[in-house]
Design a protein around this motif. Structure first.
Motif, PDB file in Angstrom:
ATOM      1  N   PHE A   1      22.869  64.116  46.348  1.00  0.00           N
ATOM      2  CA  PHE A   1      22.625  63.781  47.757  1.00  0.00           C
ATOM      3  C   PHE A   1      23.906  63.928  48.571  1.00  0.00           C
ATOM      4  N   ARG A   2      25.032  63.453  48.001  1.00  0.00           N
ATOM      5  CA  ARG A   2      26.296  63.572  48.730  1.00  0.00           C
ATOM      6  C   ARG A   2      26.742  65.028  48.842  1.00  0.00           C
ATOM      7  N   ALA A   3      26.456  65.835  47.799  1.00  0.00           N
ATOM      8  CA  ALA A   3      26.914  67.226  47.797  1.00  0.00           C
ATOM      9  C   ALA A   3      26.025  68.135  48.642  1.00  0.00           C
ATOM     10  N   TYR A   4      24.690  67.930  48.534  1.00  0.00           N
ATOM     11  CA  TYR A   4      23.752  68.862  49.153  1.00  0.00           C
ATOM     12  C   TYR A   4      22.825  68.218  50.182  1.00  0.00           C
ATOM     13  N   GLY A   5      22.816  66.874  50.242  1.00  0.00           N
ATOM     14  CA  GLY A   5      21.885  66.207  51.133  1.00  0.00           C
ATOM     15  C   GLY A   5      20.492  66.115  50.579  1.00  0.00           C
ATOM     16  N   ASP A   6      20.321  66.410  49.282  1.00  0.00           N
ATOM     17  CA  ASP A   6      18.996  66.382  48.651  1.00  0.00           C
ATOM     18  C   ASP A   6      19.137  65.880  47.215  1.00  0.00           C
ATOM     19  N   PRO A   7      18.704  64.647  46.929  1.00  0.00           N
ATOM     20  CA  PRO A   7      18.855  64.117  45.567  1.00  0.00           C
ATOM     21  C   PRO A   7      18.043  64.869  44.531  1.00  0.00           C
ATOM     22  N   ALA A   8      17.012  65.619  44.966  1.00  0.00           N
ATOM     23  CA  ALA A   8      16.174  66.346  44.021  1.00  0.00           C
ATOM     24  C   ALA A   8      16.909  67.511  43.356  1.00  0.00           C
ATOM     25  N   LEU A   9      18.096  67.851  43.871  1.00  0.00           N
ATOM     26  CA  LEU A   9      18.846  68.979  43.311  1.00  0.00           C
ATOM     27  C   LEU A   9      19.795  68.550  42.198  1.00  0.00           C
ATOM     28  N   TRP A  10      19.580  67.369  41.624  1.00  0.00           N
ATOM     29  CA  TRP A  10      20.480  66.872  40.574  1.00  0.00           C
ATOM     30  C   TRP A  10      20.499  67.766  39.347  1.00  0.00           C
ATOM     31  N   ARG A  11      19.392  68.490  39.091  1.00  0.00           N
ATOM     32  CA  ARG A  11      19.348  69.356  37.902  1.00  0.00           C
ATOM     33  C   ARG A  11      20.370  70.485  37.983  1.00  0.00           C
ATOM     34  N   ARG A  12      20.687  70.936  39.197  1.00  0.00           N
ATOM     35  CA  ARG A  12      21.707  71.976  39.361  1.00  0.00           C
ATOM     36  C   ARG A  12      23.043  71.491  38.810  1.00  0.00           C
ATOM     37  N   ILE A  13      23.375  70.248  39.144  1.00  0.00           N
ATOM     38  CA  ILE A  13      24.645  69.683  38.692  1.00  0.00           C
ATOM     39  C   ILE A  13      24.610  69.434  37.188  1.00  0.00           C
ATOM     40  N   ALA A  14      23.483  68.938  36.683  1.00  0.00           N
ATOM     41  CA  ALA A  14      23.370  68.677  35.247  1.00  0.00           C
ATOM     42  C   ALA A  14      23.535  69.958  34.440  1.00  0.00           C
ATOM     43  N   GLN A  15      22.937  71.053  34.913  1.00  0.00           N
ATOM     44  CA  GLN A  15      23.030  72.323  34.202  1.00  0.00           C
ATOM     45  C   GLN A  15      24.449  72.866  34.237  1.00  0.00           C
ATOM     46  N   ALA A  16      25.097  72.818  35.404  1.00  0.00           N
ATOM     47  CA  ALA A  16      26.461  73.339  35.531  1.00  0.00           C
ATOM     48  C   ALA A  16      27.450  72.524  34.710  1.00  0.00           C
ATOM     49  N   SER A  17      27.156  71.222  34.534  1.00  0.00           N
ATOM     50  CA  SER A  17      28.085  70.323  33.839  1.00  0.00           C
ATOM     51  C   SER A  17      27.705  70.100  32.379  1.00  0.00           C
ATOM     52  N   ASN A  18      26.660  70.801  31.910  1.00  0.00           N
ATOM     53  CA  ASN A  18      26.205  70.655  30.524  1.00  0.00           C
ATOM     54  C   ASN A  18      25.857  69.202  30.188  1.00  0.00           C
ATOM     55  N   ILE A  19      25.153  68.535  31.105  1.00  0.00           N
ATOM     56  CA  ILE A  19      24.711  67.160  30.886  1.00  0.00           C
ATOM     57  C   ILE A  19      23.346  67.196  30.200  1.00  0.00           C
ATOM     58  N   ASP A  20      23.281  66.739  28.955  1.00  0.00           N
ATOM     59  CA  ASP A  20      22.019  66.747  28.210  1.00  0.00           C
ATOM     60  C   ASP A  20      21.154  65.537  28.535  1.00  0.00           C
ATOM     61  N   ASP A  21      21.778  64.391  28.746  1.00  0.00           N
ATOM     62  CA  ASP A  21      21.037  63.164  29.010  1.00  0.00           C
ATOM     63  C   ASP A  21      21.484  62.592  30.349  1.00  0.00           C
ATOM     64  N   PRO A  22      20.722  62.831  31.418  1.00  0.00           N
ATOM     65  CA  PRO A  22      21.142  62.364  32.743  1.00  0.00           C
ATOM     66  C   PRO A  22      21.168  60.852  32.871  1.00  0.00           C
ATOM     67  N   MET A  23      20.549  60.145  31.952  1.00  0.00           N
ATOM     68  CA  MET A  23      20.523  58.695  32.016  1.00  0.00           C
ATOM     69  C   MET A  23      21.791  58.072  31.423  1.00  0.00           C
ATOM     70  N   ARG A  24      22.590  58.870  30.747  1.00  0.00           N
ATOM     71  CA  ARG A  24      23.819  58.367  30.138  1.00  0.00           C
ATOM     72  C   ARG A  24      25.017  59.066  30.788  1.00  0.00           C
ATOM     73  N   LEU A  25      25.271  58.678  32.010  1.00  0.00           N
ATOM     74  CA  LEU A  25      26.358  59.264  32.789  1.00  0.00           C
ATOM     75  C   LEU A  25      27.530  58.283  32.767  1.00  0.00           C
ATOM     76  N   ARG A  26      28.557  58.603  31.999  1.00  0.00           N
ATOM     77  CA  ARG A  26      29.658  57.678  31.793  1.00  0.00           C
ATOM     78  C   ARG A  26      30.732  57.822  32.873  1.00  0.00           C
ATOM     79  N   PRO A  27      31.282  56.693  33.338  1.00  0.00           N
ATOM     80  CA  PRO A  27      32.404  56.765  34.285  1.00  0.00           C
ATOM     81  C   PRO A  27      33.559  57.578  33.699  1.00  0.00           C
TER      82      PRO A  27
END
Length: 254
Positions: free
Chosen positions: A210-236
């Protein structure tokens, strides 16, 4: 004709939650080379991120141009120079690694990771088009041109009693990938600018999108680029790659 430029930066403070970009640690982002080993768009897969333990004090940027002059008969001055081509830009920097607090093999592993940049990626070898990973230097808002690591020199300066290196100074040279690239800043030639977000407590992929694109539905773009397998386990402390809107994988990309 050589045009070296040296950028000097003071400040090597470690990144902290909400820290401005100028206080973030520099990184080398390793990308899969284009299919077939060409000079077009790099692969979307991020192979690895090598983080600087201490931010560099200097960056040395060199650009060489080639010119020729035709002989002028009976002339008192030489003829005007004619541009015949340009050599790739080169970015030289130093990386300092220290493990005197843990006395483990952390320094050795960091140096080995740098050396791995000088060999073809596994996928390119399988495709029989051996190509090194594409490397982009990023430090806050500073983004280098797409490059490959042409040389790495490691100098070990401190050892444990058993002979394990615990301190090293590495000199790394990045050489621009050939081909026309569009730049965003004096050291840039990035195919598509990206941002890096350091996760803090309370962050979610949707909130970052939402902060990057203004649309929270685009989170998969970030997950794919960052190789995030489990979006529910996002560590600080996790570094998220934010694709540019026009980059393949970005919200406006194809």
């Amino acid at each position: 004709m050589s045009s070296p430029v040296t950028f000097t930066a003071a400040g090597t403070a470690p990144p902290s939650a909400g820290a401005p970009a100028s206080l973030q640690h520099a990184v080398l982002e390793l990308l899969e080379p284009p299919a077939g080993g060409g000079t077009g768009q790099p692969g979307r897969a991020v192979l690895d991120i090598i983080e600087f333990q201490f931010n560099p004090k200097e960056l040395s940027l060199t650009k060489n141009a080639k010119w020729k002059r035709e002989a002028q008969r009976n002339a008192r001055k030489s003829g005007p120079p004619e541009f015949t081509g340009s050599d790739p830009s080169k970015l030289s920097l130093e990386m300092f690694f220290d493990a005197t607090d843990s006395m483990d093999e952390k320094v050795v592993k960091a140096v080995e990771k740098l050396f791995s940049c000088c060999v073809p990626t596994e996928k390119s070898r399988q495709d029989k088009k051996g190509s090194p990973p594409w490397v982009v230097f990023r430090w806050g808002g500073l983004t280098s041109f797409p490059a490959y690591v042409s040389s790495v020199t490691a100098k070990y300066t401190l050892f444990t009693p058993s002979g394990t290196p615990v301190r090293a100074l590495c000199t790394v040279t990045l050489e621009e990938i050939s081909g026309e690239q569009s730049g965003q800043n004096p050291t840039s030639g990035s195919v598509a600018a990206r941002d890096i977000h350091v996760v803090v407590a309370g962050d979610t992929l949707a909130s970052v999108a939402f902060r990057a694109y203004g649309d929270p539905a685009l989170w998969r773009r970030i997950a794919q680029a960052s190789n995030i397998d489990d979006p529910m386990r996002l560590r600080p402390g996790t570094r998220l790659l934010i694709p540019a809107p026009d980059e393949p994988g970005g919200p406006h990309g194809q």
